[in-house]
Write a protein that holds these residues in place. Structure first.
Motif, short mmCIF file in Angstrom:
data_model
loop_
_atom_site.label_atom_id
_atom_site.label_comp_id
_atom_site.label_asym_id
_atom_site.label_seq_id
_atom_site.Cartn_x
_atom_site.Cartn_y
_atom_site.Cartn_z
N GLU A 175 0.84 -1.21 0.00
CA GLU A 175 0.00 0.00 0.00
C GLU A 175 0.87 1.26 0.00
O GLU A 175 0.54 2.24 -0.65
CB GLU A 175 -0.97 0.00 1.18
CG GLU A 175 -2.10 -1.00 1.02
CD GLU A 175 -2.83 -0.89 -0.32
OE1 GLU A 175 -3.19 0.23 -0.74
OE2 GLU A 175 -3.04 -1.93 -0.96
N HIS A 176 1.98 1.22 0.71
CA HIS A 176 2.91 2.36 0.72
C HIS A 176 3.52 2.57 -0.67
O HIS A 176 3.68 3.70 -1.12
CB HIS A 176 4.01 2.13 1.76
CG HIS A 176 5.02 3.21 1.80
ND1 HIS A 176 4.77 4.46 2.33
CD2 HIS A 176 6.30 3.25 1.35
CE1 HIS A 176 5.84 5.22 2.21
NE2 HIS A 176 6.78 4.51 1.62
N LEU A 177 3.85 1.47 -1.35
CA LEU A 177 4.49 1.55 -2.67
C LEU A 177 3.50 1.64 -3.83
O LEU A 177 3.90 1.96 -4.95
CB LEU A 177 5.39 0.33 -2.87
CG LEU A 177 6.62 0.24 -1.99
CD1 LEU A 177 7.32 -1.09 -2.19
CD2 LEU A 177 7.56 1.40 -2.26
N ARG A 178 2.23 1.36 -3.57
CA ARG A 178 1.22 1.31 -4.64
C ARG A 178 1.26 2.52 -5.57
O ARG A 178 1.26 2.35 -6.80
CB ARG A 178 -0.18 1.11 -4.07
CG ARG A 178 -1.24 0.92 -5.15
CD ARG A 178 -2.60 0.64 -4.53
NE ARG A 178 -2.66 -0.60 -3.79
CZ ARG A 178 -2.86 -1.80 -4.33
NH1 ARG A 178 -3.03 -1.91 -5.63
NH2 ARG A 178 -2.89 -2.88 -3.59
N PRO A 179 1.31 3.76 -5.07
CA PRO A 179 1.32 4.89 -6.00
C PRO A 179 2.52 4.88 -6.96
O PRO A 179 2.41 5.32 -8.09
CB PRO A 179 1.38 6.12 -5.09
CG PRO A 179 0.86 5.65 -3.76
CD PRO A 179 1.24 4.20 -3.67
N ARG A 180 3.64 4.36 -6.50
CA ARG A 180 4.84 4.30 -7.34
C ARG A 180 4.82 3.08 -8.28
O ARG A 180 5.32 3.13 -9.39
CB ARG A 180 6.10 4.21 -6.48
CG ARG A 180 6.38 5.47 -5.69
CD ARG A 180 7.53 5.18 -4.74
NE ARG A 180 7.96 6.37 -4.05
CZ ARG A 180 8.95 7.16 -4.46
NH1 ARG A 180 9.60 6.88 -5.56
NH2 ARG A 180 9.26 8.23 -3.77
N LEU A 181 4.24 1.97 -7.80
CA LEU A 181 4.27 0.74 -8.57
C LEU A 181 3.11 0.60 -9.56
O LEU A 181 3.28 0.04 -10.64
CB LEU A 181 4.26 -0.47 -7.64
CG LEU A 181 5.52 -0.72 -6.83
CD1 LEU A 181 5.30 -1.87 -5.85
CD2 LEU A 181 6.69 -1.02 -7.75
N LYS A 182 1.94 1.06 -9.18
CA LYS A 182 0.72 0.84 -9.98
C LYS A 182 0.88 1.25 -11.45
O LYS A 182 0.46 0.50 -12.32
CB LYS A 182 -0.47 1.55 -9.32
CG LYS A 182 -1.79 1.20 -9.94
CD LYS A 182 -2.18 -0.22 -9.63
CE LYS A 182 -3.58 -0.46 -10.14
NZ LYS A 182 -3.93 -1.83 -10.21
N PRO A 183 1.52 2.39 -11.74
CA PRO A 183 1.66 2.74 -13.17
C PRO A 183 2.66 1.85 -13.91
O PRO A 183 2.64 1.79 -15.13
CB PRO A 183 2.20 4.17 -13.14
CG PRO A 183 2.06 4.66 -11.75
CD PRO A 183 1.96 3.46 -10.87
N ALA B 78 10.05 0.92 -8.15
CA ALA B 78 9.39 1.99 -7.39
C ALA B 78 10.20 3.28 -7.42
O ALA B 78 9.65 4.37 -7.38
CB ALA B 78 9.14 1.54 -5.95
N GLY B 79 11.50 3.15 -7.49
CA GLY B 79 12.37 4.33 -7.58
C GLY B 79 12.53 5.06 -6.26
O GLY B 79 12.22 4.55 -5.19
N GLY B 80 13.03 6.27 -6.34
CA GLY B 80 13.27 7.09 -5.15
C GLY B 80 14.24 6.42 -4.20
O GLY B 80 15.20 5.77 -4.62
N GLY B 81 14.00 6.57 -2.92
CA GLY B 81 14.86 5.99 -1.90
C GLY B 81 14.90 4.47 -1.96
O GLY B 81 15.88 3.85 -1.53
N LEU C 114 18.05 1.76 -1.67
CA LEU C 114 18.04 0.62 -0.76
C LEU C 114 18.35 -0.66 -1.54
O LEU C 114 19.15 -1.49 -1.10
CB LEU C 114 16.69 0.51 -0.05
CG LEU C 114 16.54 -0.66 0.92
CD1 LEU C 114 17.57 -0.60 2.04
CD2 LEU C 114 15.12 -0.65 1.49
N ALA C 115 17.73 -0.81 -2.71
CA ALA C 115 17.98 -1.98 -3.55
C ALA C 115 19.44 -2.03 -3.98
O ALA C 115 20.07 -3.10 -3.97
CB ALA C 115 17.06 -1.96 -4.77
N LEU C 116 20.00 -0.90 -4.33
CA LEU C 116 21.40 -0.85 -4.73
C LEU C 116 22.31 -1.26 -3.57
O LEU C 116 23.21 -2.08 -3.74
CB LEU C 116 21.76 0.57 -5.20
CG LEU C 116 23.21 0.79 -5.64
CD1 LEU C 116 23.54 -0.06 -6.85
CD2 LEU C 116 23.43 2.25 -5.94
#
Length: 117
Positions: free
Chosen positions: A19-27, A76-79, A83-85
């Motif tokens: 739900e936190h990531l939904r706005p970044r992931l949904k598109p 998702a991008g951003g921070g 973290l993934a890197l």
């Protein structure tokens, strides 16, 4: 094919993260709740296996566990990309993967986040 994230919506922690990531992931990705009563696993996978660890099909192949998380965090991008890197670095990846797998086994063994059905 659009990337697909398979997540356990019956798990409070999993649900809050998505739900936190939904706005970044949904598109950018299809989000599939595997605890939904009408969920059918993709060919070659079982619901039980998908409940054990998170799955993310990135368009090239299925990533499972920490590799899946790193894939959708990059998307998702951003921070989350940072973290993934960081967690992809040799040594850190192995430690984080070990920790993820222990948590996933604990979650299943203690019946946390059982499927809704």
């Amino acid at each position: 094919m659009k990337p697909t994230l398979y997540f356990d919506g019956s798990c409070g922690l999993c649900r809050r993260e998505i739900e936190h990531l939904r706005p970044r992931l949904k598109p950018r990705a299809q989000l599939v709740d595997i605890s939904a009563s009408d969920f059918e696993p993709p060919a070659g996978y079982t619901l039980a296996a998908m409940m054990e660890r998170i799955h993310f099909h990135d368009g090239d192949g299925m990533r499972i566990g920490l590799s899946a998380s790193l894939g959708y965090w990059r998307l998702a991008g951003g921070g989350f990309r940072w973290l993934a890197l960081l967690l992809s670095l040799p040594g850190l990846f192995q430690i984080a993967d070990w920790a993820y797998n222990r948590w996933a086994a604990w979650r299943i063994r203690n019946r946390h986040c059982d499927p809704v059905r």
